[in-house]
Design a protein around this motif. Structure first.
Motif, PDB file in Angstrom:
ATOM      1  N   ALA A 182       0.825  -1.210   0.000  1.00  0.00           N
ATOM      2  CA  ALA A 182       0.000   0.000   0.000  1.00  0.00           C
ATOM      3  C   ALA A 182       0.856   1.255   0.000  1.00  0.00           C
ATOM      4  O   ALA A 182       0.480   2.280  -0.588  1.00  0.00           O
ATOM      5  N   THR A 183       2.036   1.192   0.612  1.00  0.00           N
ATOM      6  CA  THR A 183       2.897   2.378   0.682  1.00  0.00           C
ATOM      7  C   THR A 183       3.567   2.685  -0.651  1.00  0.00           C
ATOM      8  O   THR A 183       3.991   3.824  -0.876  1.00  0.00           O
ATOM      9  N   CYS A 184       3.691   1.680  -1.526  1.00  0.00           N
ATOM     10  CA  CYS A 184       4.337   1.943  -2.819  1.00  0.00           C
ATOM     11  C   CYS A 184       3.356   1.835  -3.985  1.00  0.00           C
ATOM     12  O   CYS A 184       3.767   1.917  -5.151  1.00  0.00           O
ATOM     13  N   GLY A 185       2.085   1.644  -3.682  1.00  0.00           N
ATOM     14  CA  GLY A 185       1.069   1.645  -4.724  1.00  0.00           C
ATOM     15  C   GLY A 185       1.040   0.404  -5.582  1.00  0.00           C
ATOM     16  O   GLY A 185       0.498   0.428  -6.693  1.00  0.00           O
ATOM     17  N   SER A 186       1.611  -0.701  -5.085  1.00  0.00           N
ATOM     18  CA  SER A 186       1.633  -1.917  -5.880  1.00  0.00           C
ATOM     19  C   SER A 186       0.376  -2.754  -5.638  1.00  0.00           C
ATOM     20  O   SER A 186      -0.477  -2.405  -4.822  1.00  0.00           O
ATOM     21  N   LEU A 187       0.293  -3.840  -6.358  1.00  0.00           N
ATOM     22  CA  LEU A 187      -0.901  -4.689  -6.383  1.00  0.00           C
ATOM     23  C   LEU A 187      -0.553  -6.086  -5.893  1.00  0.00           C
ATOM     24  O   LEU A 187       0.470  -6.645  -6.294  1.00  0.00           O
ATOM     25  N   MET A 188      -1.405  -6.662  -5.043  1.00  0.00           N
ATOM     26  CA  MET A 188      -1.235  -8.039  -4.595  1.00  0.00           C
ATOM     27  C   MET A 188      -2.271  -8.927  -5.267  1.00  0.00           C
ATOM     28  O   MET A 188      -3.481  -8.711  -5.141  1.00  0.00           O
ATOM     29  N   LEU A 189      -1.792  -9.931  -5.994  1.00  0.00           N
ATOM     30  CA  LEU A 189      -2.649 -10.943  -6.596  1.00  0.00           C
ATOM     31  C   LEU A 189      -2.716 -12.123  -5.640  1.00  0.00           C
ATOM     32  O   LEU A 189      -1.680 -12.597  -5.164  1.00  0.00           O
ATOM     33  N   ARG A 238      -4.277  -2.404  -2.734  1.00  0.00           N
ATOM     34  CA  ARG A 238      -4.970  -2.914  -3.904  1.00  0.00           C
ATOM     35  C   ARG A 238      -4.800  -4.425  -3.945  1.00  0.00           C
ATOM     36  O   ARG A 238      -3.682  -4.946  -3.824  1.00  0.00           O
ATOM     37  N   VAL A 239      -5.899  -5.144  -4.121  1.00  0.00           N
ATOM     38  CA  VAL A 239      -5.836  -6.599  -4.185  1.00  0.00           C
ATOM     39  C   VAL A 239      -6.599  -7.087  -5.407  1.00  0.00           C
ATOM     40  O   VAL A 239      -7.553  -6.453  -5.870  1.00  0.00           O
ATOM     41  N   HIS A 240      -6.158  -8.220  -5.913  1.00  0.00           N
ATOM     42  CA  HIS A 240      -6.751  -8.816  -7.116  1.00  0.00           C
ATOM     43  C   HIS A 240      -6.898 -10.306  -6.875  1.00  0.00           C
ATOM     44  O   HIS A 240      -5.928 -10.988  -6.526  1.00  0.00           O
TER      45      HIS A 240
END
Length: 450
Positions: A182-189, A238-240
């Motif tokens: 969340a701190t670097c704006g990335s996405l977890m699948l 962000r989660v997917h």
């Protein structure tokens, strides 16, 4: 006509059916230096060093974007490799793939492992290739360096992944990793199946498909997705959800989206086109995890796509050598769980969609623009000025019979062997150049630099 359009293009494509974000209609497309520089009404007279005139039965569609592909090279290249996988992609109209971080050795859980993966791919890619990183126990300090090195996000499991070198995250570590992303704006699948639920289910063994299905109940997906939603809410990450197979989770997913949780969801052609009722006992080519469920469940997945609860369709191409599928004995307990179908995604989904009266534009959107948007591939997935000139020529009314031995992926195992499908990819273009099976022109993509 603008001054830019008046210049001679490298390629001009003309046809009565060209699919853009504004719909399908008669248009001319101008390409220069690999980029779409003009989208004009048919008859505008764009000039090109070369031209392509679409046949009456052909539609120009944006190149598909498959963000869930297991290439397995290096380390398990006998399962699949970059040359074979990207040839299969191109033959299916897919111009961009994102490679999953597991089944290769080493898995993509550190920057050095990512560089090994890139080195293996660099001279073999027939389409563009990007990479997901992996989140496993103990590599929390590797996530930000991998993000900065250009991975498009991170994949994790909540259950055994099928390979020992990519173990699952427990709840505490998942929460910690989500907070970091969340701190670097990335996405977890997230491969969302709950391990405790599956531990309580019957153990899969033998040739009876119903027994295997009972070993991976839909409640395992529902429980895991509920946990992921809670952690996304508390961390803001962000989660997917990858390869959703159980429609039982759709209501909770819809509620989470309505509440503003940053959640996206994919499903796969095998869940939309196959049903448990039609899988013969011992037919381990159909085994995947989570499994193909019943017909009523399939109908609900289509409804979830239609109302936007499910965002996109990707292949989850997960091949293995023939021996690992245990075709000889048909034991669902021991066979590798993965469906190989990278080359067939659009014909599979289109065959089912047109039977339901679903427009080709919606199908292509689910398989191009939407996965591109989720991954942050701004130049992919659409025929529009400024986008990469990645597209395919699709004959939607032509049919063919699947011959598994003739597909480009490395091992000739496919649950669709002998099936008649509608829709043929006649040509695929990558940055305005026809893709052939001889010259690999694909690029390696990095987040923010493509």
């Amino acid at each position: 006509m603008t001054e830019d359009e008046e210049q001679v293009c490298d390629l001009v494509v003309r046809g009565a059916r060209v699919m853009t974000p504004d719909g399908t209609g008669p248009r001319e497309i101008g390409v220069r230096a690999g980029t779409i520089v003009a989208v004009a009404p048919l008859g505008s007279g764009l000039r090109g060093a070369s031209t392509l005139e679409l046949a009456a039965d052909e539609t120009l569609i944006p190149g598909l974007v498959d963000t869930h592909v297991h290439v397995n090279e290096p380390g398990r290249t006998e399962w699949e490799g970059f040359a074979s996988a990207t040839r299969a992609a191109a033959a299916g109209g897919v111009t961009t793939i994102l490679d999953m971080p597991l089944n290769s050795i080493p898995p993509t859980v550190t920057v050095p492992a990512l560089e090994e993966k890139r080195a293996a791919a660099v001279d073999q890619a027939f389409v563009d290739v990007g990479f997901w990183g992996g989140a496993v126990p103990g590599n929390g300090t590797d996530l930000r360096p991998l993000h900065e090195a250009g991975v498009f996000g991170f994949k994790c499991f909540l259950i055994h992944s099928g390979v020992d070198e990519f173990p699952p995250l427990g709840p505490a570590e998942l929460e910690k990793d989500l907070a970091e992303l969340a701190t670097c704006g990335s996405l977890m699948l997230v491969h969302a199946e709950d391990a405790a639920t599956i531990d309580r289910a019957p153990h899969p063994a033998g040739t009876i498909y119903a027994s295997f299905l009972a070993s991976r109940p839909g409640s395992a997906e529902t429980a895991a997705i509920a946990e992921v939603i809670d952690l996304a809410r508390s961390t803001g990450a962000r989660v997917h959800i990858v390869h959703l197979s159980s429609a039982d989770a759709l209501a909770e997913i819809a509620e989470a989206k309505a509440a503003g949780i940053r959640l996206t969801v994919e499903t796969c052609p095998h869940y939309l086109t196959l049903t448990a009722e039609d899988i013969p006992d011992g037919a381990t080519a159909f085994k995947c995890c989570p499994p193909i469920r019943g017909e009523a469940n399939r109908e609900l997945l289509w409804a979830g796509l239609a109302d936007g609860t499910i965002d996109c369709i990707v292949s989850d191409h997960s091949p293995s050598p023939v021996g690992l599928k245990d075709l000889e004995h048909g034991d669902f307990g021991t066979a590798w769980g993965g469906v190989a179908s990278l080359q067939l995604g659009l014909p599979l989904v289109w065959t089912e969609a047109r039977r339901r009266g679903v427009a080709l534009e919606r199908v292509v959107d689910w398989m191009s623009a939407r996965p591109a948007a989720i991954a942050g591939l701004e130049r992919k997935g659409r025929i529009a000025i400024g986008a990469d000139a990645d597209f395919a020529v699709f004959a939607g009314e032509e049919s063919f019979v699947v011959d598994a031995a003739a597909l480009w992926h490395k091992n000739p195992v496919c649950p669709y062997d002998g099936k008649t499908l509608a829709g043929v990819i006649r040509h695929t273009f990558l940055r305005g150049v026809p893709v052939t099976d001889e010259v690999p022109r694909g690029r390696l993509l990095r987040r923010g630099r493509h």
